[in-house]
Design a protein around this motif. Structure first.
Motif, PDB file in Angstrom:
ATOM      1  N   ASP A 211       0.805  -1.225   0.000  1.00  0.00           N
ATOM      2  CA  ASP A 211       0.000   0.000   0.000  1.00  0.00           C
ATOM      3  C   ASP A 211       0.839   1.276   0.000  1.00  0.00           C
ATOM      4  O   ASP A 211       0.288   2.374  -0.045  1.00  0.00           O
ATOM      5  CB  ASP A 211      -0.972   0.012   1.176  1.00  0.00           C
ATOM      6  CG  ASP A 211      -0.275   0.035   2.521  1.00  0.00           C
ATOM      7  OD1 ASP A 211       0.893  -0.408   2.593  1.00  0.00           O
ATOM      8  OD2 ASP A 211      -0.884   0.494   3.500  1.00  0.00           O
TER       9      ASP A 211
ATOM     10  N   ASP B 241      -4.326  -2.837  -2.107  1.00  0.00           N
ATOM     11  CA  ASP B 241      -5.193  -3.287  -1.015  1.00  0.00           C
ATOM     12  C   ASP B 241      -5.618  -4.728  -1.263  1.00  0.00           C
ATOM     13  O   ASP B 241      -5.402  -5.281  -2.346  1.00  0.00           O
ATOM     14  CB  ASP B 241      -6.426  -2.392  -0.884  1.00  0.00           C
ATOM     15  CG  ASP B 241      -7.213  -2.287  -2.175  1.00  0.00           C
ATOM     16  OD1 ASP B 241      -7.797  -3.290  -2.604  1.00  0.00           O
ATOM     17  OD2 ASP B 241      -7.228  -1.186  -2.779  1.00  0.00           O
TER      18      ASP B 241
ATOM     19  N   ILE C 288      -2.132  -4.137   4.999  1.00  0.00           N
ATOM     20  CA  ILE C 288      -2.715  -3.423   3.862  1.00  0.00           C
ATOM     21  C   ILE C 288      -4.196  -3.180   4.124  1.00  0.00           C
ATOM     22  O   ILE C 288      -4.814  -3.883   4.924  1.00  0.00           O
ATOM     23  CB  ILE C 288      -2.547  -4.223   2.550  1.00  0.00           C
ATOM     24  CG1 ILE C 288      -3.139  -5.637   2.707  1.00  0.00           C
ATOM     25  CG2 ILE C 288      -1.097  -4.268   2.116  1.00  0.00           C
ATOM     26  CD1 ILE C 288      -3.157  -6.427   1.425  1.00  0.00           C
ATOM     27  N   PRO C 289      -4.792  -2.186   3.468  1.00  0.00           N
ATOM     28  CA  PRO C 289      -6.223  -1.913   3.652  1.00  0.00           C
ATOM     29  C   PRO C 289      -7.084  -3.053   3.113  1.00  0.00           C
ATOM     30  O   PRO C 289      -6.651  -3.849   2.280  1.00  0.00           O
ATOM     31  CB  PRO C 289      -6.449  -0.632   2.832  1.00  0.00           C
ATOM     32  CG  PRO C 289      -5.091  -0.041   2.630  1.00  0.00           C
ATOM     33  CD  PRO C 289      -4.141  -1.196   2.591  1.00  0.00           C
TER      34      PRO C 289
ATOM     35  N   ASN D  43      -6.534  -7.922   4.945  1.00  0.00           N
ATOM     36  CA  ASN D  43      -5.094  -7.720   5.103  1.00  0.00           C
ATOM     37  C   ASN D  43      -4.297  -8.833   4.434  1.00  0.00           C
ATOM     38  O   ASN D  43      -4.861  -9.776   3.865  1.00  0.00           O
ATOM     39  CB  ASN D  43      -4.726  -7.577   6.583  1.00  0.00           C
ATOM     40  CG  ASN D  43      -5.068  -8.822   7.387  1.00  0.00           C
ATOM     41  OD1 ASN D  43      -5.111  -9.921   6.868  1.00  0.00           O
ATOM     42  ND2 ASN D  43      -5.325  -8.634   8.664  1.00  0.00           N
TER      43      ASN D  43
END
Length: 231
Positions: free
Chosen positions: A8, A32, A54-55, A58
């Motif tokens: 990200d 993401d 990560i958004p 995950n």
């Protein structure tokens, strides 16, 4: 080699991508979890490089889905976490390697190439029977050199039948090996999937129904399946 970079931090992701390209390694980027899963569903990658933080879903969740897919794709975890318990957690999830930030690009390249060699060494054999060619690694099926597009479930069923080399496989065994543990034992999913699979493979029919027993790949010139529409 083609890899998916799930990171990200855009500058880092781009630096990795550009550096890998200089080493003749093709790389796609996802920022993401949702984007990563979408790319994984439409492209064939040799290795996934996953940042755990990560958004969206995950990195751990993405790794779980890769492993659950049965693709055998190696996973390299890429993260700032360098504590031993974080590494242990990553490996327990099924990661094949672990690299902490900051890192040298050359070390990443060396690790990717090592994973690729290991993947090639462990590659399952291609199966050929009755004009069918099934590649478990690439998830591809050809009949008489014609590519046959299959759903994941159809591929899983065909893989079991092909591995039996003409032997009869019961509906119960297909249900056990191609579906998950939550599958209803009284479902007609096997019959429906086999019927659809026959149509995808085309004529002359290759999957025979052995009444009251199960299904098999016919190794002769082709058969008229018993109850083709009924499975």
């Amino acid at each position: 080699m083609r890899v998916l970079i799930v990171e990200d931090e855009p500058y880092l992701a781009e630096a990795i991508r550009d550096g890998l390209r200089l080493e003749a390694i093709a790389a796609d980027m996802a920022a993401d979890g949702d984007s990563a899963l979408e790319l994984l569903s439409i492209n064939a990658y040799d290795i996934a490089v996953l940042d755990r933080d990560i958004p969206g879903p995950n990195g751990d969740e993405v790794a779980k889905q890769i492993i659950a897919s049965g693709s055998g794709m190696p996973i390299l975890m890429l993260t700032a976490a360098d504590r031993l318990d974080d590494k242990v957690t990553g490996f327990e999830l099924g990661a094949d390697d672990y690299l902490t930030k900051p890192f040298a690009l050359q070390e990443l390249v060396l690790r990717l190439r090592a994973l690729d060699r290991r993947r090639a060494y462990n590659r399952p054999p291609v199966h050929e029977i009755a004009g069918l060619r099934l590649d478990p690694f690439r998830r591809e099926v050809y009949r008489d050199e014609r590519y046959v597009a299959l759903t994941r479930k159809q591929f899983a069923v065909l893989e079991v039948l092909v591995a039996a080399e003409g032997g009869v496989v019961s509906a119960e065994e297909l249900l056990e090996r191609a579906w998950d543990e939550n599958a209803d034992p009284f479902t007609n999913a096997v019959r429906i999937t086999v019927s659809a699979l026959r149509k995808r493979l085309g004529e002359p029919w290759l999957i025979a129904t052995v009444s009251g027993v199960g299904y098999r790949i016919d190794t002769g010139p082709g058969i008229e399946p018993q109850g083709a529409d009924r499975g």
